[in-house]
Scaffold this motif. Structure first.
Motif, PDB file in Angstrom:
ATOM      1  N   ASN A 165     -29.594 -80.765  44.871  1.00  0.00           N
ATOM      2  CA  ASN A 165     -30.463 -80.755  46.048  1.00  0.00           C
ATOM      3  C   ASN A 165     -31.627 -79.830  45.733  1.00  0.00           C
ATOM      4  O   ASN A 165     -31.412 -78.637  45.495  1.00  0.00           O
ATOM      5  CB  ASN A 165     -29.685 -80.253  47.273  1.00  0.00           C
ATOM      6  CG  ASN A 165     -30.453 -80.457  48.565  1.00  0.00           C
ATOM      7  OD1 ASN A 165     -31.601 -80.889  48.572  1.00  0.00           O
ATOM      8  ND2 ASN A 165     -29.801 -80.119  49.682  1.00  0.00           N
ATOM      9  N   PRO A 166     -32.868 -80.351  45.628  1.00  0.00           N
ATOM     10  CA  PRO A 166     -33.295 -81.725  45.914  1.00  0.00           C
ATOM     11  C   PRO A 166     -32.731 -82.728  44.903  1.00  0.00           C
ATOM     12  O   PRO A 166     -32.491 -82.383  43.738  1.00  0.00           O
ATOM     13  CB  PRO A 166     -34.822 -81.639  45.812  1.00  0.00           C
ATOM     14  CG  PRO A 166     -35.082 -80.463  44.943  1.00  0.00           C
ATOM     15  CD  PRO A 166     -34.001 -79.477  45.232  1.00  0.00           C
ATOM     16  N   PRO A 167     -32.535 -83.978  45.346  1.00  0.00           N
ATOM     17  CA  PRO A 167     -31.877 -84.984  44.496  1.00  0.00           C
ATOM     18  C   PRO A 167     -32.587 -85.236  43.165  1.00  0.00           C
ATOM     19  O   PRO A 167     -31.948 -85.623  42.186  1.00  0.00           O
ATOM     20  CB  PRO A 167     -31.885 -86.243  45.372  1.00  0.00           C
ATOM     21  CG  PRO A 167     -32.014 -85.738  46.760  1.00  0.00           C
ATOM     22  CD  PRO A 167     -32.846 -84.503  46.698  1.00  0.00           C
ATOM     23  N   SER A 168     -33.904 -85.004  43.114  1.00  0.00           N
ATOM     24  CA  SER A 168     -34.653 -85.302  41.891  1.00  0.00           C
ATOM     25  C   SER A 168     -34.597 -84.162  40.874  1.00  0.00           C
ATOM     26  O   SER A 168     -35.135 -84.278  39.769  1.00  0.00           O
ATOM     27  CB  SER A 168     -36.120 -85.577  42.242  1.00  0.00           C
ATOM     28  OG  SER A 168     -36.682 -84.462  42.923  1.00  0.00           O
ATOM     29  N   PHE A 169     -33.958 -83.025  41.239  1.00  0.00           N
ATOM     30  CA  PHE A 169     -34.068 -81.814  40.417  1.00  0.00           C
ATOM     31  C   PHE A 169     -33.636 -82.038  38.971  1.00  0.00           C
ATOM     32  O   PHE A 169     -34.337 -81.671  38.029  1.00  0.00           O
ATOM     33  CB  PHE A 169     -33.237 -80.680  41.042  1.00  0.00           C
ATOM     34  CG  PHE A 169     -33.455 -79.356  40.377  1.00  0.00           C
ATOM     35  CD1 PHE A 169     -32.856 -79.045  39.163  1.00  0.00           C
ATOM     36  CD2 PHE A 169     -34.287 -78.404  40.949  1.00  0.00           C
ATOM     37  CE1 PHE A 169     -33.068 -77.828  38.549  1.00  0.00           C
ATOM     38  CE2 PHE A 169     -34.511 -77.177  40.346  1.00  0.00           C
ATOM     39  CZ  PHE A 169     -33.884 -76.888  39.134  1.00  0.00           C
ATOM     40  N   ARG A 170     -32.470 -82.630  38.775  1.00  0.00           N
ATOM     41  CA  ARG A 170     -31.931 -82.747  37.408  1.00  0.00           C
ATOM     42  C   ARG A 170     -32.845 -83.604  36.529  1.00  0.00           C
ATOM     43  O   ARG A 170     -33.115 -83.259  35.370  1.00  0.00           O
ATOM     44  CB  ARG A 170     -30.516 -83.318  37.443  1.00  0.00           C
ATOM     45  CG  ARG A 170     -29.513 -82.374  38.089  1.00  0.00           C
ATOM     46  CD  ARG A 170     -28.092 -82.887  37.997  1.00  0.00           C
ATOM     47  NE  ARG A 170     -27.142 -81.917  38.528  1.00  0.00           N
ATOM     48  CZ  ARG A 170     -25.820 -82.077  38.504  1.00  0.00           C
ATOM     49  NH1 ARG A 170     -25.287 -83.174  37.972  1.00  0.00           N
ATOM     50  NH2 ARG A 170     -25.017 -81.143  39.008  1.00  0.00           N
ATOM     51  N   GLU A 171     -33.301 -84.730  37.075  1.00  0.00           N
ATOM     52  CA  GLU A 171     -34.195 -85.604  36.311  1.00  0.00           C
ATOM     53  C   GLU A 171     -35.508 -84.885  35.994  1.00  0.00           C
ATOM     54  O   GLU A 171     -36.026 -84.950  34.874  1.00  0.00           O
ATOM     55  CB  GLU A 171     -34.453 -86.880  37.117  1.00  0.00           C
ATOM     56  CG  GLU A 171     -35.340 -87.890  36.387  1.00  0.00           C
ATOM     57  CD  GLU A 171     -35.610 -89.127  37.227  1.00  0.00           C
ATOM     58  OE1 GLU A 171     -36.456 -89.949  36.808  1.00  0.00           O
ATOM     59  OE2 GLU A 171     -34.998 -89.271  38.302  1.00  0.00           O
ATOM     60  N   THR A 172     -36.031 -84.178  36.997  1.00  0.00           N
ATOM     61  CA  THR A 172     -37.271 -83.420  36.805  1.00  0.00           C
ATOM     62  C   THR A 172     -37.102 -82.376  35.705  1.00  0.00           C
ATOM     63  O   THR A 172     -37.962 -82.211  34.837  1.00  0.00           O
ATOM     64  CB  THR A 172     -37.669 -82.725  38.122  1.00  0.00           C
ATOM     65  OG1 THR A 172     -37.880 -83.724  39.123  1.00  0.00           O
ATOM     66  CG2 THR A 172     -38.920 -81.901  37.950  1.00  0.00           C
ATOM     67  N   MET A 173     -35.988 -81.674  35.769  1.00  0.00           N
ATOM     68  CA  MET A 173     -35.761 -80.593  34.815  1.00  0.00           C
ATOM     69  C   MET A 173     -35.617 -81.119  33.394  1.00  0.00           C
ATOM     70  O   MET A 173     -36.131 -80.528  32.438  1.00  0.00           O
ATOM     71  CB  MET A 173     -34.487 -79.828  35.224  1.00  0.00           C
ATOM     72  CG  MET A 173     -34.261 -78.561  34.443  1.00  0.00           C
ATOM     73  SD  MET A 173     -35.599 -77.403  34.706  1.00  0.00           S
ATOM     74  CE  MET A 173     -35.887 -76.869  33.028  1.00  0.00           C
ATOM     75  N   ASP A 174     -34.917 -82.209  33.238  1.00  0.00           N
ATOM     76  CA  ASP A 174     -34.770 -82.814  31.914  1.00  0.00           C
ATOM     77  C   ASP A 174     -36.121 -83.157  31.307  1.00  0.00           C
ATOM     78  O   ASP A 174     -36.383 -82.879  30.133  1.00  0.00           O
ATOM     79  CB  ASP A 174     -33.896 -84.066  31.984  1.00  0.00           C
ATOM     80  CG  ASP A 174     -32.419 -83.775  31.814  1.00  0.00           C
ATOM     81  OD1 ASP A 174     -31.590 -84.527  32.364  1.00  0.00           O
ATOM     82  OD2 ASP A 174     -32.088 -82.793  31.108  1.00  0.00           O
ATOM     83  N   ALA A 175     -36.984 -83.775  32.120  1.00  0.00           N
ATOM     84  CA  ALA A 175     -38.313 -84.164  31.628  1.00  0.00           C
ATOM     85  C   ALA A 175     -39.121 -82.922  31.245  1.00  0.00           C
ATOM     86  O   ALA A 175     -39.793 -82.890  30.200  1.00  0.00           O
ATOM     87  CB  ALA A 175     -39.047 -84.979  32.697  1.00  0.00           C
ATOM     88  N   TYR A 176     -39.074 -81.885  32.068  1.00  0.00           N
ATOM     89  CA  TYR A 176     -39.831 -80.661  31.810  1.00  0.00           C
ATOM     90  C   TYR A 176     -39.314 -79.957  30.555  1.00  0.00           C
ATOM     91  O   TYR A 176     -40.097 -79.496  29.715  1.00  0.00           O
ATOM     92  CB  TYR A 176     -39.718 -79.742  33.023  1.00  0.00           C
ATOM     93  CG  TYR A 176     -40.473 -78.437  32.887  1.00  0.00           C
ATOM     94  CD1 TYR A 176     -41.855 -78.387  33.026  1.00  0.00           C
ATOM     95  CD2 TYR A 176     -39.798 -77.253  32.633  1.00  0.00           C
ATOM     96  CE1 TYR A 176     -42.546 -77.188  32.913  1.00  0.00           C
ATOM     97  CE2 TYR A 176     -40.479 -76.046  32.511  1.00  0.00           C
ATOM     98  CZ  TYR A 176     -41.851 -76.017  32.647  1.00  0.00           C
ATOM     99  OH  TYR A 176     -42.527 -74.831  32.527  1.00  0.00           O
TER     100      TYR A 176
END
Length: 1238
Positions: A165-176
């Motif tokens: 939470n937020p739901p996009s956090f993991r995907e965002t973090m991987d990309a960053y």
């Protein structure tokens, strides 16, 4: 991070309050723990005067543009060299990647505290949400909260600490993380180029390293000038890339005695050098102290990406950079960089005769052993597994199995069908693992509150007595609960060999379960079906030698809280004992067998009665005792340890109360997430909680209370109609009474199995009051409903991989224990129920009469639990904790440097060095010449076809008749030897503090010091040593190799290679002389250990009273000795006298060691020798020892023995050398041990 590779393992952080939550409710006063007095002395550029300097800005794109790369690289070099910091623009990371990260981070920190704490740090770790580096309750705290986790390597990720939470956090973090790694990789390449290295040198060093992100939240503070968001520090990593999330200034760096604020450049990153790059560059680039300050109006957020090395990497100056410069930093293995505490194995290796008190077991004085007092002539039964499934013998063997289970609970299993190579490989790997250096074993260390991994198990308090042993615990089945982070990768074959072994052991367990099931009349597959999806766990136990074994326990008295245990004795050394007929019966292991024992779960699930395979001794009824008691408590109930009790409320240990969970909210969609998070925290931090709003009808609880109170008010003879049977725990009585000496609890109990229905033993269920059975049945059904609900949420909280684990328990055993604690005239002297954890999954406690009595251990004190009306008290049991995670051989004592002692000595020798036996010395040359010539062998002639046969015969005669010879014409270049001599002499001339930079560590023999010192009373040698391994290369521990003189390491490498050539040549000729294939011994030793010992014998005013090195034979294969300064001192034992060995310039002295004597079954002998000292001059020598390696067998070679009498036993090398280093260096003690009894 800490779980996978050790950041948390080498130090974590105490839990502290959220600063964000604190700040939200704060008045004008800052809590004292955050106030930093040192801030009054702050000098900040811009406060008193502007710094006049421009913070460097580097254009990443220009670094890789051929047109301007050189100019920009020069700016980068200047920034690193002069600042250690710079801002990075034009970095190429897509704006949407950065924007999305900014949004998600801001959203995360806006979440309610309980939502953020779903991913809170675990005790002693740094991954997750919390604060870092808080080591004590007195420590000043930073004004900020953190979120930290590992992103690379992928297998190190701990997703339980990554927000959902937020739901996009993991995907965002991987990309960053991917984009930041690209930038870091590019910068590392340019650093290499600027430092004159190959372009990808630094990239290669860091490419398998760790990437770790820390998200910082600094809330507003009413007095920002009094606090620090992050205290001054340099980063202990390689490279840090910082994103200012909301562009609020706060970072300051230390420059020219002042704090320089770093201005925010939109879209730029701030880069800084960490300590590791400073070390690697030998100080050419510096890591700079920096800090974070906070604002009085607005929060500040930042994201730091740290790039570091990984385990197995070396942190030390790169040789190509150092060249002729002064070496500024030592080299350490990365794991040493984060080093932590020792274990029992390490303790044992450095121990004298005194055992630390925490390991001493007073109860062992009362031990009664079969064999001591002839309690028993019994030995545990042996069962033939093959016969169990052979139609011709099955019925007879099954009856033997039934008798073994019923009468013993233990048996040995023969003819089991597990391939010998599977067992042998596992044995080798286990022995090799426990021989690894401590820091290598600790790569798979247990995490705080868990038992998987390397460490000790079941340590619940700081006061608890400890077992004399270490363990490695691993879950192997079902596959989805394997935690490979705890599975050793060293030795490399460990994982594969354990998998094979686990499959074979599972086959055995399945077969045994079927036969037990059949014997119990349950149907052949009943127990097999119950256990087929169950858990298989292996515990590898290492019990180091102990100088006073009669005072300690390797593993405390216990029964196994499992279904079935299958034990392999790895090295066939007896140690297991079982309790039988009031005494301890040693288990004598049959070769090639397993020892099998029934665990608590099968005991409870045996249809004919829980406790059938074990239980409790009958004792007096406490309720009756209390009624007729005066003021004196019988001694057996008095607990002396209660005098030391610290109870919250008595001494204000704690103002805590256990958490309260609302059961209904757990299943209400509006509140479920919040309440589940509270439950997770309660399980993780407390292990106990109260549950309200559980939905169990009040009339069911009231009826049970009435019936149980009425039962305990019955006359004793009425209650005893339902008494426990001998060896069982079901029924009325007391539990867990195992001996007549054991202290007793002040209470009685009634214990009943309630589910599954087929397990009920109604003979133990009271019929008075008449409604009792019905009341218990109704209560048990409701209790199971609550337990099932809790387990579902608990396993859901543990992560996706556990959501289906509930299925394993839903058909499990439910038992009820009704406790009665009568009044006591001196309650402060007794215990109603002894301190323990529950060997179950989950315990639900109902306080029957609302009288408080339960206490739990927390923070070193006992906290009374005040039960809420109509609440249940719940606690996590051992099975959840254990299964799902809540929860080189020896060394030498350190002694004084003899060189330093001798430098300040008068005419008197300290008594510990005086050897009375020297008065009896008979030395050839003192009274008469020996009349013998010491053998001299020409190495060149051994391999010259014209004279090889003649010289080989001389070698054979020397090995057979002397065990020693001098070796000339060896072919080692004179400059190699001369350099070694010079460097050795120069090393020992260094100041003591310089030499002690590479001192032995406790429990080791490598490094500078003395070896084989096993006790504080032991006589000492008149000499100091420096020792380390040179082959195989992966065994080198360079921290023990001198860097002063600077040429030492290079010199010893060259010398070791040359000496190995000579040793290999001699081994081949010895093989030939023994009638073996030419390369037989060479092949045996080719992967072996080469170890050098540098000896320094200072002058002594009374040399006739001391030994430089006491009489001994060498417990290795072959020794090659260089006399460094050509001063005589070596003497060998020959014909009852000591024969001095003359120094032949340029020659080596070679001797046969104990291992070759064993291999050749005594045809060549190792000879006792010693070193004496001089009264005027120091003597130096260098001994090169050539030995076997882990996994090799020390035993006579069959081709040599043939029809001869076998003189020596065979042992694995690791067992052999364990015994060597557990002994004093004295005579031929190890060979005496290896000789077969005749």
């Amino acid at each position: 991070m800490e779980e996978k590779f050790g950041f948390g393992k080498f130090g974590g952080s105490l839990k502290v309050d959220s600063v964000q939550a604190l700040a939200a409710n704060l008045g004008p006063e800052i809590p004292d723990r955050y106030v930093r007095p040192e801030r009054k002395e702050d000098i900040v550029a811009g406060d008193e005067e502007d710094s006049g300097e421009s913070f460097p800005v580097i254009d990443f794109g220009r670094l890789f543009d051929p047109k301007c790369s050189e100019v920009e690289a020069a700016k980068l070099h200047s920034a690193f060299q002069g600042w250690g910091f710079f801002q990075l623009v034009n970095h190429g990371i897509p704006e949407d990647v950065i924007s999305k990260l900014r949004q998600d981070i801001e959203e995360f920190f806006k979440l309610p505290l309980e939502e953020k704490e779903k991913i809170a740090q675990l005790p002693g770790q740094t991954e997750g949400y919390g604060q870092f580096f808080v080591q004590s309750k007195e420590q000043k705290l930073d004004w900020g909260d953190r979120l930290g986790f590992v992103t690379f390597p992928p297998n190190y990720k701990q997703l339980r600490f990554w927000p959902t939470n937020p739901p996009s956090f993991r995907e965002t973090m991987d990309a960053y993380a991917i984009e930041i790694k690209k930038v870091a990789d590019g910068l590392l390449k340019m650093i290499s180029k600027n430092l004159g290295l190959e372009f990808e040198k630094f990239y290669d060093i860091f490419k398998g390293g760790i990437q770790y992100f820390r998200f910082n939240y600094y809330p507003p503070c009413p007095s920002p000038e009094k606090v620090l968001g992050l205290g001054p520090h340099s980063d202990p990593m390689g490279l840090t890339i910082l994103l200012q999330v909301n562009d609020l200034q706060g970072l300051q760096i230390r420059r020219k005695g002042r704090w320089l604020p770093v201005e925010v450049i939109p879209e730029a990153f701030i880069i800084n050098i960490g300590d590791i790059i400073e070390i690697l560059s030998n100080g050419k680039y510096k890591s700079i102290a920096h800090r974070a300050v906070v604002n009085n109006e607005k929060e500040r957020l930042s994201v730091a990406g740290f790039h570091s090395l990984n385990f197995g990497d070396l942190v030390g100056p790169i040789p190509e950079i150092v060249k002729g410069d002064e070496l500024l930093y030592k080299s350490l293995q990365y794991e040493e960089y984060f080093k932590q505490v020792a274990n029992v194995q390490a303790l044992a290796e450095k121990l004298s005769s005194e055992i630390p008190d925490r390991y001493v077991r007073p109860e062992r004085k009362e031990d009664i052993f079969a064999g001591d007092d002839e309690i028993s002539g019994e030995s545990i039964p042996a069962i033939d597994f093959g016969k169990l499934f052979d139609p011709e013998y099955s019925e007879e063997e099954a009856a033997k199995l039934h008798s073994a289970c019923e009468g013993w609970g233990f048996f040995q299993l023969v003819n089991h069908g597990v391939p010998e190579d599977v067992i042998s490989k596992l044995r080798e790997d286990v022995e090799e693992f426990f021989k690894l250096p401590l820091e290598e074993r600790e790569k798979v260390a247990q995490l705080p509150g868990q038992i998987e991994g390397y460490g000790q198990a079941f340590v619940q308090s700081e006061e608890q007595k400890l077992d004399w042993g270490d363990m490695l615990g691993l879950a192997t089945l079902p596959p989805n609960i394997k935690q490979l982070r705890f599975w050793p990768t060293n030795p490399p074959s460990f994982r594969e060999n354990l998998e094979k072994y686990a499959n074979e052991v599972k086959r055995l367990a399945d077969g045994i379960l079927k036969m037990i099931s059949k014997n119990l009349g349950l149907g052949v597959d009943k127990l097999y079906d119950m256990f087929k999806g169950g858990i298989q766990i292996f515990r590898f136990n290492y019990y180091p030698p102990c100088p006073t074994p009669e005072k300690v326990l390797g593993l405390s008295s216990h029964s196994d809280a499992v279904g079935l245990t299958i034990l392999l004795q790895v090295n066939e050394l007896q140690g297991l004992q079982i309790r039988r007929n009031g005494g301890w019966l040693p288990v004598k292991v049959l070769p090639g067998t397993f020892i099998v024992n029934i665990g608590d779960i099968i005991e409870m699930e045996a249809k004919t009665g829980i406790g059938r395979f074990g239980g409790s001794l009958k004792v007096d009824n406490v309720q009756s005792l209390a009624k007729k008691l005066g003021s004196e408590i019988p001694d057996r109930y008095v607990r002396p340890e209660r005098k030391e009790d610290i109870v919250a409320g008595d001494d204000e240990v704690s103002d805590e109360s256990i958490p309260i969970i609302d059961f209904a909210k757990l299943f209400d969609s509006e509140f479920s997430d919040e309440e589940a998070a509270k439950l997770h925290l309660a399980c993780e931090d407390w292990g106990f909680f109260q549950i309200i709003n559980h939905g169990i009808p009040q009339d069911i609880i009231s009826k049970l209370r009435e019936d149980i109170e009425e039962f305990f008010n019955l006359p004793l003879e009425e209650k005893e109609n339902f008494a426990q049977l001998p060896g069982q725990i079901e029924g009325y009585g007391q539990a867990f009474v195992q001996s007549e000496e054991q202290k007793l609890d002040w209470g009685d109990m009634l214990f009943l199995a309630t589910l599954p229905p087929s397990f009920k033993q109604l003979r133990f269920w009271p019929t008075n009051p008449s409604s009792c059975r019905k009341s218990i049945d109704e209560y048990a059904v409701e209790l199971k409903r609550v337990a099932d609900g809790l387990l579902k949420i608990i396993f859901k909280n543990l992560g996706d991989e556990f959501e289906n684990v509930y299925e394993m328990f839903k058909g499990g055993l439910q038992s009820l224990r009704f406790n009665y604690y009568p009044p006591c005239p001196s309650p402060e002297k007794v215990i109603g129920l002894s301190p323990h954890s529950d060997a179950s999954v989950l315990t639900l406690l109902l306080q029957m009469n609302e009288m408080h009595g339960l206490q739990i251990k927390r923070n070193g004190g006992w906290i009374p639990v005040k039960a809420l009306p109509r609440a249940f008290i719940i606690n996590i049991g051992d099975i959840i904790e254990e299964k799902f995670g809540f929860g080189r051989f020896g060394g030498s004592l350190k002694v004084e440097s003899v060189q330093a002692l001798a430098a300040n000595l008068g005419p008197e020798i300290p008594d510990r060095y005086v050897r009375p036996e020297r008065k009896e010395d008979i030395v050839a040359g003192d009274e008469e010449d020996s009349g013998e010539s010491f053998p001299v062998i020409d190495f060149g002639r051994l391999f010259d076809s014209k004279c090889s046969e003649e010289e080989a015969a001389k070698l054979h005669s020397a090995c057979q008749g002397w065990g020693f010879f001098q070796l000339v014409n060896h072919g080692i270049p004179e400059d190699v030897i001369s350099k070694l001599r010079l460097d050795t002499e120069e090393f020992f001339k260094l100041p003591l503090e310089e030499k002690e930079k590479i001192a032995q560590l406790p429990g080791q023999t490598e490094g500078y010091g003395q070896i084989f010192v096993q006790s504080k009373e032991q006589k000492l040698d008149w000499g100091d040593r420096l020792a380390f391994v040179t082959f195989p290369p992966n065994y080198k521990q360079l921290r023990f190799w001198p860097t002063n003189p600077p040429s030492f390491r290079e010199t010893i490498d060259a010398y070791a290679i040359e000496i190995k050539k000579v040793a290999d040549g001699l081994l081949k000729m010895i093989s030939k002389n023994l009638g073996l294939e030419f390369e037989k011994l060479y092949d045996i030793f080719k992967g072996g250990i080469q170890y050098f010992r540098f000896n320094y014998y200072p002058p002594c005013p009374s040399p006739e009273k001391v030994f430089g090195l006491c009489p001994h034979s060498d417990p290795v294969g072959l020794t090659i000795l260089l006399q460094v300064n050509n001063l005589q001192g070596l003497q060998i034992r020959r014909k009852g006298r000591w024969l001095p060995v003359d120094v032949i310039p340029g020659a080596f002295i070679v001797n046969i060691g104990d291992i070759i004597e064993i291999l050749c079954n005594g045809k060549y002998k190792s000879i006792v020798h010693r070193a004496v000292v001089n009264n005027e001059k120091e003597r130096l020598s260098v001994a090169g020892f050539h030995s076997l390696n882990i996994g090799d067998l020390v035993g006579p070679i069959p081709e040599i023995v043939k029809g001869d009498e076998l003189l020596y036993k065979s042992l694995q090398f690791e067992e052999y050398f364990k015994q060597v280093l557990a002994s004093k260096l004295e005579g031929k003690t190890i060979l005496d041990h290896m000789k077969l009894d005749k």
